[in-house]
Scaffold this active site. Structure first.
Site, PDB file in Angstrom:
ATOM      1  N   LYS A 142      24.462   8.847  28.023  1.00 56.38           N
ATOM      2  CA  LYS A 142      23.606   9.437  29.054  1.00 56.38           C
ATOM      3  C   LYS A 142      23.675   8.643  30.352  1.00 56.38           C
ATOM      4  CE  LYS A 142      22.185  13.023  26.845  1.00 56.38           C
ATOM      5  NZ  LYS A 142      22.614  14.377  27.306  1.00 56.38           N
ATOM      6  N   ASP A 197      32.548  24.428  21.419  1.00 56.23           N
ATOM      7  CA  ASP A 197      32.515  22.974  21.226  1.00 56.23           C
ATOM      8  C   ASP A 197      32.741  22.370  22.599  1.00 56.23           C
ATOM      9  OD1 ASP A 197      33.020  20.282  20.798  1.00 56.23           O
ATOM     10  OD2 ASP A 197      34.744  20.606  19.487  1.00 56.23           O
ATOM     11  N   SER A 199      18.984  11.538  30.425  1.00 58.88           N
ATOM     12  CA  SER A 199      17.835  11.102  29.645  1.00 58.88           C
ATOM     13  C   SER A 199      17.249   9.859  30.299  1.00 58.88           C
ATOM     14  CB  SER A 199      18.277  10.778  28.213  1.00 58.88           C
ATOM     15  OG  SER A 199      17.261  10.121  27.487  1.00 58.88           O
ATOM     16  N   TYR A 257      24.051   6.718  22.279  1.00 57.45           N
ATOM     17  CA  TYR A 257      23.409   7.806  23.021  1.00 57.45           C
ATOM     18  C   TYR A 257      23.022   7.341  24.425  1.00 57.45           C
ATOM     19  CZ  TYR A 257      19.983  11.412  24.244  1.00 57.45           C
ATOM     20  OH  TYR A 257      19.283  12.407  24.890  1.00 57.45           O
TER      21      TYR A 257
END
Length: 256
Positions: free
Chosen positions: A156, A60, A139, A152
Site C-alpha cells: 500500500k 485477475d 490504506s 500488505y
C-alpha cells in the site's frame, strides 16, 4: 444527482465490499460501469443489480492480458474510459519475522503489480478521451506502520508513491488525467471480518475487537469510502491531483 453522467468507469474487486458500493454509487450518479472481480458469481450479481449500465468481467488484476480484456470491454461496450477505481486487494497476516518470500511476492503481485497494470493501461485509454480520473485504494497502513501486516503495508506504500508519480507525470504532460489515493483505516467488509479467524492463535489482538462500540468509533462502512471515490471521480475534484486522502475518523495509528 448525475455527478458522473455519461462517464465510463472500471471498478476492480467490485463483487462485494467497497468495490460493490463504489460501482453502485457511480452508476446511480450516471456512469456506465465495468465491474471486475475473480468472484464471477458475485460479480455478475452486482452487475445485474445495476442493470444495463454495467458489464462484468472476470479479472485477475495481476494479469496483463486480463487488464487488456477489461479495457477493451469498457471501450467496446461504452465507448472508452474516464474513471478507474483500483480497489481489489488481498490482506494476509504476517509481520517481518512471520512473512516468507512467497507470501511477500503473492501480496505485492496483486496489490502493487495489479495497480501498476491498471494505471498503465487505464491511462492509455483515458488519453484517447482527453482526460480522466484514477482512484487508487491505498490504506493508512501505507502511511503509518502496522507491524502485523508487513507485506500488505509495503504494497500500500507502493501504491501511494506510484500515485504521486502518475499525478506528476500527467500534470507535466498536460494530460488532464488526475490520480489520487485513498487511505482508509479499518473498513467493515467481509475481508476484514474474516481476518481474525485466519490469524495464528494469540495474534487476534492485532485486529481491533469488533464489538458495536469499536465499530462505531473506528470502522468505516463501504459507503463512507464510496462517497469519497465518487467525489474524486467527478469533476468536482478537478484541482485535486496526487493527494493522499485519509478517511480514518481521526484514528491515526494502529496498535499491534
Amino acid at each position: 444527482m448525475a455527478r458522473v453522467q455519461g462517464k465510463v468507469a472500471i471498478v476492480t474487486g467490485a463483487a462485494g465490499g467497497v468495490g460493490e458500493a463504489d460501482a453502485i454509487l457511480l452508476a446511480s450518479e450516471g456512469a456506465n460501469v465495468v465491474i471486475t472481480d475473480i468472484n464471477e458469481e458475485a460479480g455478475r450479481a452486482v452487475a445485474a443489480k445495476i442493470g444495463d449500465a454495467a458489464r462484468f468481467v472476470k479479472h485477475d488484476i495481476a494479469s496483463e492480458d486480463d487488464w487488456k480484456r477489461v479495457i477493451a470491454t469498457a471501450e467496446e461496450a461504452f465507448g472508452g474510459l474516464d474513471i478507474l477505481v483500483n480497489n481489489a486487494a488481498i490482506l494476509i497476516y504476517g509481520n517481518i519475522e512471520d512473512t516468507d518470500l512467497a507470501t511477500w511476492q503473492k501480496i505485492n503481485r496483486v496489490n502493487s503489480d495489479g495497480y501498476f497494470l491498471g494505471c498503465h493501461h487505464g491511462l492509455a485509454a483515458m488519453k484517447k478521451r482527453g482526460g480522466g480520473s484514477i482512484v487508487n485504494m491505498s490504506s493508512m497502513a501505507g502511511i503509518g506502520g502496522v507491524g502485523s501486516f508487513c507485506a500488505y503495508s509495503a504494497s500500500k506504500g507502493a501504491v501511494a508513491a506510484m500515485t504521486r508519480s502518475i499525478a506528476a507525470h500527467c500534470r507535466m504532460n498536460l494530460y488532464k488525467i488526475r490520480c489520487n489515493s485513498i487511505h482508509p483505516d479499518g473498513i467493515m467488509t467481509p475481508m476484514v471480518a474474516g481476518l481474525r479467524g485466519s490469524m495464528p492463535k494469540g495474534k487476534q489482538s492485532a485486529v481491533r475487537v469488533m464489538d458495536q462500540k469499536q465499530m462505531m468509533a473506528r470502522f468505516a462502512k463501504p459507503t463512507d469510502i464510496a462517497n469519497l471515490v465518487l467525489f474524486l471521480a467527478s469533476d468536482e475534484s478537478s484541482f485535486i491531483n496526487g493527494a493522499e486522502m485519509r478517511i480514518d475518523n481521526g484514528y491515526l495509528m494502529w496498535a499491534d
